[in-house]
Design a protein around this motif. Structure first.
Motif, short mmCIF file in Angstrom:
data_model
loop_
_atom_site.label_atom_id
_atom_site.label_comp_id
_atom_site.label_asym_id
_atom_site.label_seq_id
_atom_site.Cartn_x
_atom_site.Cartn_y
_atom_site.Cartn_z
N PRO A 145 15.92 66.75 -4.87
CA PRO A 145 15.65 65.33 -5.16
C PRO A 145 14.34 65.14 -5.91
O PRO A 145 13.34 65.80 -5.59
CB PRO A 145 15.61 64.69 -3.77
CG PRO A 145 16.49 65.57 -2.94
CD PRO A 145 16.24 66.96 -3.44
N THR A 146 14.33 64.28 -6.91
CA THR A 146 13.14 64.08 -7.74
C THR A 146 12.95 62.60 -8.06
O THR A 146 13.48 62.09 -9.05
CB THR A 146 13.21 64.92 -9.03
OG1 THR A 146 12.12 64.54 -9.89
CG2 THR A 146 14.53 64.75 -9.76
N GLU A 147 12.21 61.91 -7.22
CA GLU A 147 11.89 60.51 -7.51
C GLU A 147 11.06 60.42 -8.79
O GLU A 147 11.18 59.45 -9.56
CB GLU A 147 11.13 59.90 -6.34
CG GLU A 147 11.94 59.77 -5.06
CD GLU A 147 13.19 58.92 -5.23
OE1 GLU A 147 13.19 58.03 -6.13
OE2 GLU A 147 14.17 59.14 -4.50
N THR A 186 22.98 66.46 -5.36
CA THR A 186 21.62 66.60 -4.85
C THR A 186 20.84 65.30 -4.93
O THR A 186 20.11 64.95 -4.00
CB THR A 186 20.88 67.70 -5.64
OG1 THR A 186 21.52 68.95 -5.38
CG2 THR A 186 19.42 67.79 -5.23
N HIS A 187 20.97 64.56 -6.05
CA HIS A 187 20.22 63.32 -6.22
C HIS A 187 21.03 62.34 -7.07
O HIS A 187 20.84 62.25 -8.29
CB HIS A 187 18.87 63.60 -6.86
CG HIS A 187 17.89 62.48 -6.68
ND1 HIS A 187 16.60 62.52 -7.14
CD2 HIS A 187 18.01 61.27 -6.06
CE1 HIS A 187 15.97 61.40 -6.84
NE2 HIS A 187 16.81 60.63 -6.19
#
Length: 226
Positions: A145-147, A186-187
């Motif tokens: 995850p990558t905000e 994943t995201h």
């Protein structure tokens, strides 16, 4: 881009995000991992890895881990490499004909992008992401995850709204990928942001690389599936 003083080794384990234990001809060695992502499908015990010997005085490890073999595929996993190879490739005129300016790390409003460019009366921004996750010949981003990644894509949309060009450029750090797609498992929020960006006119480009233990070079476009 090229690496210097490459050594082949065997991966043993990864005690934390920054350090790996490997076995070289000289014995066991602690090395710096140039990628803080999970890379669980790459760094498996026994995998062949490639190390670059560092020359910076005072560093704690002798080597940086820069590439790994996954089956018959060699994958560069240096997180600093995508921006470097994109810059080399773009300065050769392969991103925009007549490129007059390519400036890294440029702030626009409250945003900071990897590159700002000017060519032929147009100007815009590029955000570069490195892709190392491969499954059944296809490649995906992100592997975790990558905000921050979502924020970057949303900022590219704002560039387009302001009349600037905008591009999400995915450097696939291996050769011969069938296609690239956002990793919705994943995201999902990242995938949703990319699809919205494409609908708003943000370019989504993916290119694979010719990879050798001591070099990395952008090679050919990879189909994008949204």
């Amino acid at each position: 881009m090229r690496y210097q003083n490459i050594t082949k080794a065997r991966f043993l384990q990864r005690p934390n995000r920054f350090i790996a234990l490997v076995e070289t001809e000289a014995g066991e060695e602690r090395v710096h991992v140039k990628n803080t992502g999970r890379c669980r499908e790459l760094l498996v015990p026994g995998a062949a890895v490639y190390l670059e010997e560092g020359d910076r005085p005072g560093r704690k490890t002798r080597y940086d881990l820069v590439a790994v073999e996954k089956g018959e595929r060699l994958i560069n996993m240096d997180a600093q490499a995508p921006n470097r190879v994109f810059r080399e490739w773009a300065e050769e005129g392969r991103f925009r004909p007549g490129l007059a300016l390519l400036r890294p790390e440029t702030t626009w409003g409250s945003s900071r992008f990897d590159f700002y460019w000017e060519a032929g009366g147009e100007r815009g921004f590029v955000e570069v992401k490195g892709v190392t996750l491969e499954e059944d010949g296809a490649v995906y981003f992100p592997d975790a995850p990558t905000e921050r990644g979502v924020k970057h894509v949303e900022e590219l949309i704002r560039c387009r709204e302001a009349g600037l060009q905008a591009c999400l450029f995915l450097v696939v750090q291996m050769e011969g990928a069938a296609f690239w797609a956002p990793n919705d498992r994943t995201h999902p929020a990242f995938g949703a942001a990319v699809r919205e960006a494409a609908a708003q006119g943000v370019e989504i480009q993916a290119w694979d690389c010719r990879v050798a233990p001591d070099s990395l070079e952008i090679r050919a476009p990879v189909p994008v599936r949204l």
